[in-house]
Design an enzyme around this catalytic site. Sequence first.
Site, PDB file in Angstrom:
ATOM      1  NE  ARG A  61      -3.740   0.021   2.129  1.00  0.00           N
ATOM      2  CZ  ARG A  61      -4.871  -0.228   2.793  1.00  0.00           C
ATOM      3  NH1 ARG A  61      -5.120   0.404   3.914  1.00  0.00           N
ATOM      4  NH2 ARG A  61      -5.738  -1.117   2.355  1.00  0.00           N
ATOM      5  CE  LYS A  85      -7.436 -10.669   1.733  1.00  0.00           C
ATOM      6  NZ  LYS A  85      -7.363  -9.523   0.791  1.00  0.00           N
ATOM      7  CE  LYS A  97      -1.988  -5.192   1.972  1.00  0.00           C
ATOM      8  NZ  LYS A  97      -3.026  -5.879   1.220  1.00  0.00           N
ATOM      9  CG  ASP A 132      -3.552  -2.825  -0.724  1.00  0.00           C
ATOM     10  OD1 ASP A 132      -4.474  -3.635  -0.929  1.00  0.00           O
ATOM     11  OD2 ASP A 132      -3.620  -1.961   0.179  1.00  0.00           O
ATOM     12  CB  ALA A 253     -12.745   3.651   0.419  1.00  0.00           C
ATOM     13  CB  ALA A 274     -13.221  -4.797  -2.364  1.00  0.00           C
TER      14      ALA A 274
END
Length: 369
Positions: A61, A85, A97, A132, A253, A274
Amino acid sequence: MAGVRRLVASRKQQVGIMTPFQHPSFDGHERICFFSESKSGLRAIIAIHDTTLGPALGGCRMWAYADGGDPLDDVLRLSRGMTYKNALAGLPLGGGKAVIVADPATDKSPALFEAFGRAVDSLGGRYITGEDVGVSDADMEVVARRTAHVRGIRATGLGDPSPFTAWGVFCAMRAAVRYRWGKPSLEGLTVGVQGLGHVGSRLAALVRADGARLIVGDIDAAKVEAARRRLDAVIVAADTVHAADIDVFAPCALGSGLNESTIPEIRAAIVCGAANNQLRTPADGLALAARGILYAPDYLVNAGGVIAIAPDRPGIDADAMKNRVARIGDTLTAVLRRAEAEGASPEQVADRLAEERIAAGRDALLRSA
Ligand code: NAD
């Protein structure tokens, strides 16, 4: 020496400094790596939550966190979410991540993404990255110049995961609608989509094609205007979509959109979207259940992208992958049935299923050691 240590400790208490291990979102993460490079301007954190089932796969991200957001909190929560997930999706992958602390509108450069690629590479494949929020597949192509540990680009398979994420959320939404009202499609319903980025815009198009009306909001005026023109969507303020007169709310978002101030205002009977980490706290899931709102667990329904990019193989058949992703709808139905039978919330059941798979993986590792 002991006196010095005491002094440092008490000084930290005075100024309120905490270590990452004391962070409220720390959950026994295996690694938390901070990267800083003045030449390229890279400031990034990579968190590897759990690699029991395989190397940690999770996107990167890019966000400025100028609004007081905490990048460490974000990366800790997001990486934990990826463990759950990937486990629930039945993938041989753990959870990780990355966040790059920078403004995607102004701070992107090839040097920055190459530096990030070197950071990923330094972890030797324990972390595999992808796109992301704020990062595109074109950016990931630049990252791939410096590391092989990238997914979601053409060289490693189907490319951009967003269409598959949107497709999985759409299949889950249909399953939730069928579960709630026995309806075979979204025809005649009104769906509110908050966030019209890579995933939200595609989800909105699928929802509209299935016969639903759309109410949309995004902080980017051009994106809502495009949805109004192309999909006949009604535009509302970005932060009011949840409170609109809609049947289904799709948060697409950023996270924490379901919280103690928004939940009492929700008029939809179903939440299915999402965005990662939609619930600010576990109590928010219970608050939704108490209001009779069917909440489709985010990490279950948004797994389409990671399912699509998991195989490291160019030339995969996209239609076969769509069929694989569509099974997210069946998984959601099974979770909703079990939740109803056990008097639990859907995310409690989803968490338990994921934890059972991780525990089985841990046992298998111990047996083979
Ligand atoms: P994106 O950056 O393309 O889109 C995000 C959109 O949200 C942008 O249009 C942005 O303007 C908008 N936005 C930001 N803040 C907002 C606000 N307060 N109110 C309304 N709109 C706002 O990101 P994306 O790839 O579409 O991902 C959307 C969400 O889905 C994220 O939470 C992401 O983590 C999650 N997700 C994405 C994928 C994927 O395949 N891209 C997979 C799984 C989960």
